[in-house]
Scaffold this active site. Structure first.
Site, PDB file in Angstrom:
ATOM      1  N   GLU A  19     -10.550   6.799   4.346  1.00  0.00           N
ATOM      2  CA  GLU A  19      -9.564   6.158   5.198  1.00  0.00           C
ATOM      3  C   GLU A  19      -9.662   6.652   6.640  1.00  0.00           C
ATOM      4  OE1 GLU A  19      -6.483   6.039   1.460  1.00  0.00           O
ATOM      5  OE2 GLU A  19      -5.788   5.269   3.358  1.00  0.00           O
ATOM      6  N   ASP A  79       0.853  -1.184   0.000  1.00  0.00           N
ATOM      7  CA  ASP A  79       0.000   0.000   0.000  1.00  0.00           C
ATOM      8  C   ASP A  79       0.896   1.245   0.000  1.00  0.00           C
ATOM      9  OD1 ASP A  79      -3.254   0.454   1.545  1.00  0.00           O
ATOM     10  OD2 ASP A  79      -2.144   1.754   0.206  1.00  0.00           O
TER      11      ASP A  79
HETATM   12  C1  GLC Z   1      -4.429   4.191  -0.067  1.00  0.00           C
HETATM   13  C2  GLC Z   1      -5.294   3.022   0.334  1.00  0.00           C
HETATM   14  C3  GLC Z   1      -5.436   1.964  -0.725  1.00  0.00           C
HETATM   15  C4  GLC Z   1      -5.290   2.568  -2.099  1.00  0.00           C
HETATM   16  C5  GLC Z   1      -3.891   3.139  -2.220  1.00  0.00           C
HETATM   17  C6  GLC Z   1      -3.667   3.824  -3.571  1.00  0.00           C
HETATM   18  O1  GLC Z   1      -3.683   4.640   1.035  1.00  0.00           O
HETATM   19  O2  GLC Z   1      -4.994   2.370   1.561  1.00  0.00           O
HETATM   20  O3  GLC Z   1      -6.715   1.353  -0.546  1.00  0.00           O
HETATM   21  O4  GLC Z   1      -5.496   1.571  -3.091  1.00  0.00           O
HETATM   22  O5  GLC Z   1      -3.582   4.049  -1.177  1.00  0.00           O
HETATM   23  O6  GLC Z   1      -4.464   4.962  -3.672  1.00  0.00           O
END
Ligand code: GLC
Length: 608
Positions: free
Chosen positions: A497, A303
């Site tokens: 988030e 991530d």
């Molecule tokens: C974010 C998220 C993830 C996402 C990634 C790219 O922090 O946790 O779900 O796919 O970054 O945007």
């Protein structure tokens, strides 16, 4: 034609595996590590994509071109792919986005209800249809890879990512997640990943992100980045799941097994931890369980900057994560530092070359399965379909079927020819609030952020010409104004988030005050709530005659009027238990009763 095709690519006798082996045998260490590197689009030039042989570029939440149009998206992604094809071996890249409820970064795209609303439909076939439409809109802009479905099983609705989950029960999440994978990757007229309109799915976030405990989010003072500083306010997102392996395997693992069986070839690893150990460092779960025991042969992507959280020393972060089983690293900024660090680690023997070979092979094999070497493009002829009426009609159907009727005392359905209708609440006429987070911008935003139909516009479209619709955002109607029915639309502010981690889910006093202002003006009062999760509505419920949980419906607000005025029935069922008070969060004690149980939802007859 790409450089790779010069190496007997076209020979029919060469199997996919052999072709990958041939390519791998030609790659330098730098090129293999380049494939393991994912960079966000503002942090790299096309020239650097060519020079380093970068494996993937992504748009993070809101990572749009300017102007933000489907055509400009296609131009942006095409420039990066053209650059990748100019690399020495011409290995095409994967362009990835979070299209979690439609191609939601793109202005004008169809915005579907968030997963919590789809969970309320309990209909995997609908999730597949939405995945297919999203795939068409992604393919139109040369995006190959979608970081969905989120197959978290949220257990504490104070989590800001609750709405990215389909529900609190593993079976529902598994069914809906697998359907979303199939929708993205297949269609009736073809199967498999090699079609231009097939989009690589990415089940996330492995594993147990939905089981973290409140207050367990970590702090990483060594990460000096304003994105992570936003994370410093997180309470449960990216937190720690305390629990035995039996629970992990019973509640959180099954959706991944089912997603793999449905064909998912990429999986994103979770920021969270299990019993204190970060998933990005968890060799047992990533390699022994996921890759070996569950037989996952696709690739694992980290991530956003997640490996940086493992240790203050970046070298340690890289070695730990890659050795644990990460195959591609979402750096996403300083890709040179990552490439240099991993190269050093291999040269020093801290990361075995075999691990690099395995990671690169997994990535190349998926690209090969997707047919990218022969056909690295999406299909710009689909651009007119981005946000088209046919797609919006499916989104409108999804809205209808996502609504959960929690209370109805002789109020619904409303007659279309009611003489006067009062509408209150700023959210009634706000596409941004309808859509919630992950829409145009990472955190979402109120206002006319993208083309769509607000609830109010939908009402005006639905009621009889002679019906007077009085709209007062603040509910301050003229003292002598009365009506047979009034509708108050409440909304959580948009969030994404951990920014949405909330200690207290009680409806704010301002919402109760709004209801009180509207109450005396109407014989029947209906409350509609836009939220990413159940909220504490116990005090408000007695003050209204009907209450609708609308979740985060997206761009097609007319779907609400379709049901409110009886063209279609209410059919949605709760995907989460609805607590009576904060004392019932994270869970309702056995001797207690929630306000509404999982699966609850009243129905009405539908005219059509
Ligand atoms: C974010 C998220 C993830 C996402 C990634 C790219 O922090 O946790 O779900 O796919 O970054 O945007």
């Amino acid at each position: 034609m790409t450089g790779y095709q010069s190496v007997s690519f076209q020979e029919s006798s060469t199997s996919d595996t052999e072709r990958v082996d041939i390519l791998l045998s030609q790659m330098t260490l730098a090129e293999k590590i380049g494939q393991m590197t994912q960079v966000e689009k503002n942090s790299i030039t096309p020239e650097a994509v060519t020079e380093y042989g970068i494996g993937s570029v992504l748009s993070g939440g809101g990572g749009s071109p300017a102007p933000n149009t489907p055509q400009m998206w296609a131009r942006m992604t095409r420039r990066f792919q053209e650059a990748a094809l100019r690399s020495r071996l011409g290995v095409p890249l994967l362009y990835g986005v979070d299209a979690i409820h439609g191609h939601n970064n793109v202005a004008g795209a169809t915005i579907f209800p968030h997963n919590v609303g789809l969970g309320a439909t309990h209909d995997p076939e609908l999730a597949a249809r939405i995945g297919r439409i999203t795939a068409v809109e992604l393919s139109a802009t040369h995006v190959h890879w979608n970081f969905t479905p989120c197959v978290a099983v949220p257990q504490d609705i104070r989590w800001g990512r609750t709405y990215e989950g389909f529900g609190e029960q593993t079976d529902l999440v598994s069914e809906m997640g697998a359907a979303a994978v199939r929708g993205l990757q297949e269609a009736d007229d073809y199967s498999g990943l090699s079609h231009r309109q097939a989009i690589l799915a990415c089940a996330k976030h492995f594993v147990g992100d939905g089981g973290a405990a409140w207050g367990s989010a970590g702090q990483y003072e060594w990460i000096q980045d304003n994105w992570q500083r936003a994370g410093s306010q997180y309470q449960i997102d990216q937190g720690d799941m305390n629990g035995d392996e039996a629970t992990l395997r019973a509640v959180h693992l099954p959706p991944y097994q089912v997603a793999i069986e449905a064909g998912a070839r990429s999986i994103m690893v979770s920021f969270s931890s299990w019993n204190g150990l970060k998933l990005h460092a968890h060799k047992y779960l990533l390699t022994d369980v996921l890759k070996r025991e569950m037989g996952f042969t696709g690739f694992l992507v980290s991530d956003w900057m997640a490996i940086d959280q493992l240790d203050p020393d970046f070298y340690t972060c890289v070695v730990t994560a890659v050795n644990a089983g990460l195959d591609m690293i979402m750096v996403p900024f300083d890709y040179r530092r990552f490439i240099l660090t991993l190269t050093q680690a291999v040269e020093k023997g801290d990361v075995p070359l075999a691990r690099i070979e395995d990671a690169a092979r997994r990535i190349l094999a998926v690209k090969e399965e997707m047919g990218l070497f022969a056909q690295p493009w999406g299909d710009e002829s689909l651009l007119p379909q981005v946000g088209c009426q046919a797609h919006r009609q499916v989104a409108r159907e999804a809205v209808r079927r996502s609504l959960v009727l929690l209370k109805n005392e002789g109020a619904l359905p409303l007659p279309k020819n009611t003489p006067r209708l009062l509408v209150a609440g700023a959210a009634a006429d706000d596409v941004g609030l309808q859509c919630g987070g992950w829409t145009i911008e990472w955190q979402g935003k109120s206002g006319p952020i993208t083309p769509g139909t607000t609830f109010l516009a939908g009402v005006r479209e639905t009621v009889a010409a002679e019906t007077a619709v009085n709209y007062q955002p603040d509910g301050r109607f003229p003292a002598n104004l009365t009506a047979d029915a009034g509708i108050v639309v409440l909304s959580e502010p948009p969030y994404a988030e951990g920014v949405g981690d909330r200690a207290d889910l009680t409806l704010p006093a301002s919402d109760l005050a709004l209801i009180e202002r509207a109450r005396p003006h109407c014989r029947r009062l209906i409350v509609i709530l836009y939220s990413g999760r159940p909220l504490i509505i116990t005090d408000c419920l007695p003050r209204c005659d009907a209450f609708i949980a609308a979740w985060l419906p997206g761009s097609e607000g007319q779907g609400i009027s379709d049901v409110l005025f009886g063209d279609y029935p209410f059919s949605g069922k709760l995907p989460f238990t609805w607590p009576r008070s904060m004392n019932q969060i994270p869970a309702c004690a056995a001797e207690d009763t929630p306000l509404f149980p999982y699966g609850y939802g009243l129905t009405t007859k539908g005219g059509k």
